[in-house]
Design a protein around this motif. Sequence first.
Motif, PDB file in Angstrom:
ATOM      1  N   SER A 280       0.809  -1.209   0.000  1.00 61.32           N
ATOM      2  CA  SER A 280       0.000   0.000   0.000  1.00 61.32           C
ATOM      3  C   SER A 280       0.849   1.269   0.000  1.00 61.32           C
ATOM      4  N   ASP A 281       2.183   1.129   0.179  1.00 61.54           N
ATOM      5  CA  ASP A 281       3.043   2.315   0.159  1.00 61.54           C
ATOM      6  C   ASP A 281       3.248   2.867  -1.241  1.00 61.54           C
ATOM      7  N   THR A 282       3.050   2.022  -2.244  1.00 62.24           N
ATOM      8  CA  THR A 282       3.339   2.477  -3.606  1.00 62.24           C
ATOM      9  C   THR A 282       2.173   2.271  -4.566  1.00 62.24           C
ATOM     10  N   ASP A 283       1.109   1.583  -4.136  1.00 57.99           N
ATOM     11  CA  ASP A 283      -0.012   1.320  -5.049  1.00 57.99           C
ATOM     12  C   ASP A 283      -0.629   2.623  -5.524  1.00 57.99           C
ATOM     13  N   PRO A 284      -0.982   2.700  -6.804  1.00 57.51           N
ATOM     14  CA  PRO A 284      -1.650   3.919  -7.276  1.00 57.51           C
ATOM     15  C   PRO A 284      -2.978   4.126  -6.535  1.00 57.51           C
ATOM     16  N   VAL A 285      -3.323   5.369  -6.293  1.00 54.66           N
ATOM     17  CA  VAL A 285      -4.639   5.681  -5.732  1.00 54.66           C
ATOM     18  C   VAL A 285      -5.400   6.423  -6.822  1.00 54.66           C
ATOM     19  N   PRO A 286      -6.463   5.822  -7.353  1.00 55.73           N
ATOM     20  CA  PRO A 286      -7.168   6.500  -8.445  1.00 55.73           C
ATOM     21  C   PRO A 286      -7.946   7.695  -7.911  1.00 55.73           C
ATOM     22  N   PHE A 287      -8.215   8.642  -8.782  1.00 59.51           N
ATOM     23  CA  PHE A 287      -9.064   9.772  -8.393  1.00 59.51           C
ATOM     24  C   PHE A 287     -10.473   9.266  -8.112  1.00 59.51           C
ATOM     25  N   LEU A 288     -10.901   8.268  -8.889  1.00 57.57           N
ATOM     26  CA  LEU A 288     -12.248   7.708  -8.756  1.00 57.57           C
ATOM     27  C   LEU A 288     -12.192   6.242  -9.141  1.00 57.57           C
ATOM     28  N   ASP A 289     -12.796   5.364  -8.342  1.00 54.65           N
ATOM     29  CA  ASP A 289     -12.848   3.938  -8.672  1.00 54.65           C
ATOM     30  C   ASP A 289     -14.287   3.592  -9.049  1.00 54.65           C
ATOM     31  N   LEU A 290     -14.507   3.405 -10.355  1.00 55.68           N
ATOM     32  CA  LEU A 290     -15.863   3.067 -10.804  1.00 55.68           C
ATOM     33  C   LEU A 290     -16.023   1.570 -11.027  1.00 55.68           C
TER      34      LEU A 290
ATOM     35  N   ASP B 249       1.500  17.867  -9.536  1.00 58.22           N
ATOM     36  CA  ASP B 249       2.661  17.136 -10.082  1.00 58.22           C
ATOM     37  C   ASP B 249       3.231  16.187  -9.040  1.00 58.22           C
ATOM     38  N   HIS B 250       3.329  16.678  -7.787  1.00 57.42           N
ATOM     39  CA  HIS B 250       3.861  15.841  -6.711  1.00 57.42           C
ATOM     40  C   HIS B 250       2.971  14.604  -6.521  1.00 57.42           C
ATOM     41  N   LEU B 251       1.665  14.814  -6.485  1.00 60.07           N
ATOM     42  CA  LEU B 251       0.753  13.685  -6.271  1.00 60.07           C
ATOM     43  C   LEU B 251       0.792  12.735  -7.469  1.00 60.07           C
ATOM     44  N   LYS B 252       0.930  13.296  -8.652  1.00 58.19           N
ATOM     45  CA  LYS B 252       0.998  12.454  -9.853  1.00 58.19           C
ATOM     46  C   LYS B 252       2.231  11.560  -9.796  1.00 58.19           C
ATOM     47  N   ALA B 253       3.361  12.150  -9.367  1.00 60.88           N
ATOM     48  CA  ALA B 253       4.595  11.363  -9.273  1.00 60.88           C
ATOM     49  C   ALA B 253       4.441  10.246  -8.249  1.00 60.88           C
ATOM     50  N   ALA B 254       3.560  10.440  -7.259  1.00 60.34           N
ATOM     51  CA  ALA B 254       3.312   9.400  -6.251  1.00 60.34           C
ATOM     52  C   ALA B 254       2.148   8.496  -6.670  1.00 60.34           C
ATOM     53  N   ALA B 255       1.746   8.581  -7.943  1.00 58.92           N
ATOM     54  CA  ALA B 255       0.662   7.758  -8.509  1.00 58.92           C
ATOM     55  C   ALA B 255      -0.675   8.002  -7.820  1.00 58.92           C
ATOM     56  N   ILE B 256      -0.941   9.265  -7.470  1.00 59.88           N
ATOM     57  CA  ILE B 256      -2.222   9.621  -6.853  1.00 59.88           C
ATOM     58  C   ILE B 256      -2.989  10.521  -7.823  1.00 59.88           C
ATOM     59  N   GLY B 257      -4.204  10.118  -8.153  1.00 59.06           N
ATOM     60  CA  GLY B 257      -5.012  10.860  -9.120  1.00 59.06           C
ATOM     61  C   GLY B 257      -5.662  12.087  -8.484  1.00 59.06           C
TER      62      GLY B 257
END
Length: 564
Positions: A164-174, A487-495
């Motif tokens: 869970s430290d590196t998994d992408p977090v989507p902006f929305l999970d449909l 940009d920071h959140l994008k680099a951390a794979a967060i939508g």
Amino acid sequence: MNSYNSIASDVKLGEDVRLSKFINLYGCQIGNETRIGAFVEIQKNASVGSRCKISSHSFICEGVRIEDNVFIGHGVMFINDSYPRATAPNGGLQTEADWKVERTVIKKGASIGSGATILSNICVGENAIVGAGSVVTKDVPSNAIVAGNPARVLRFIESPEKNSDTDPVPFLDLVTPHLELESELVSVFRRGLRTAGFVGGSMVEEFENAFATFCEAGQSIGVNSGTDALRFALMAAGVLPGDVVLTVPNTFIATTEAISQAGAVPELVDINEHTLNMSVERLQHYLETSCERNSSGQLISLRSRRRVSAVVPVHLYGQMADMDPILRLANQYGLVVIEDACQAHGAEYFSRDLNRWMKAGSMGRAAAFSFYPGKNLGACGEGGAVTTNDAALAATVRMLRDHGQSKKYYHDIEGYNGRLDAIQAGLLSVKLPHLARWNAQRRDRAADYKRLLADNEAIGLPYEPSWSRSVYHLYVIRSRDRVAMIDHLKAAAIGTGIHYPIPLHLQKAYGSLNYERGAFPVAEQVSAEIVSLPMFPQLTVEQQARVVEEVMAFSSHSLQETVR
Ligand SMILES: Cc1ncc(COP(=O)(O)O)c(C=O)c1O
């Protein structure tokens, strides 16, 4: 190995395989360290991976592939033929040549409970759990827990391998909410196909009644989008071509498109800097200083010399506008109020005038809802609804959505093709009973964001007045360094998202409205700072913790940069 077993010479056994008694294996492959219980049969061309546990009395037929680390309980049955028959068309007993072996895969880490039956052509996903006694008739998603006959998804578990430290977090999970309801949603399609009831009919009526009840409104009329809901509501409420309709600059363009499509012209008033919804003070100021009454007592905009006939407060991001004073002003100036509730299914407002909580969609002359897939209540395609307590308005909307006909081929007015599709209505009926819970989950996540980000002075958090219960369609924070934060959140794979980057009066499409930059200073300032963080009912505590951690990390980094 021992003498009670029948292990054919073509079996490929891995290292350290442990076999119990009365086992029958032929033409199959078994991986290292796997354990096989008594009375298990594994047929030719079946394979079992390493470190699996196959419990007693299970039957693994040709065509089955079991990956590593799988648990098979007692008496599990696999099937590899959708249409088993004893005899061939010529009357003789079937031979191998008569059947086509269908494949089944059990992915690594999955567990199949005792007594389960797995039909052919099935994939059971990684780490999924099939409950004891289940009959699995369709694919099981990874990490799902399924049970029953036919097996249905009960819930999802965290994958043990998930980092869970590196998994992408989507902006929305449909995807997840649809997987959870998959079998019920699919049966709506089946009902549509089997009745050919694609337009109108009982599925639409059932949903309309249930949605009106949910909104505590007299009626709901299904239409094919939120934009049409707003357009039809305005027209049915008496807005005429050439009129002015008041709304806000920070909304999705559909609000003003619907006004234009009704033949009217949007004029804008600025927003409140805390709620980000229509400012009551700015509305009052506009009515007092930018309008006059003509000789017939009509309210005329000084800007356009047109009649002002309606106001559209937008319940943006899931929070209702301050409706009491808006309704009072509208009443005083003879304006119709149509709520844009497209982002606010289930939002509540404490009316100080009525001394009770009111639902979005129950306060204006009418309200418009969108069922675009990402909304709090979303269809699996396009959809919308008008809610109202006004029976005459509802009847006009019903005609407008259906070519202006009051009954088939009797057209009282010219209307539109704006009906809610019957299958979409059926899908919405499946989802509606879950909406209150989903909204509560959104509110829980919003409360957690508020608590966890409270100490971060570099960002502004959403403001929820005591008279509001927002349903957090979006969780919108403010940052003066928005681009770098995204940009920071994008680099951390967060939508993330921006709702909306350019206020409507500065959009190219509205150049002809002749509003200058600076006309709506609050909306302009806000639109340069807002960032929408991941927000959806299934957002996990771990995912949210990661978002918070990265927002905090960004803020402390940018603070250090400023100090330097
Ligand atoms: C505030 C607002 N109004 C109107 C609409 C229009 O809804 P639809 O996309 O269903 O036409 C939307 C949808 O995004 C919206 O967010």
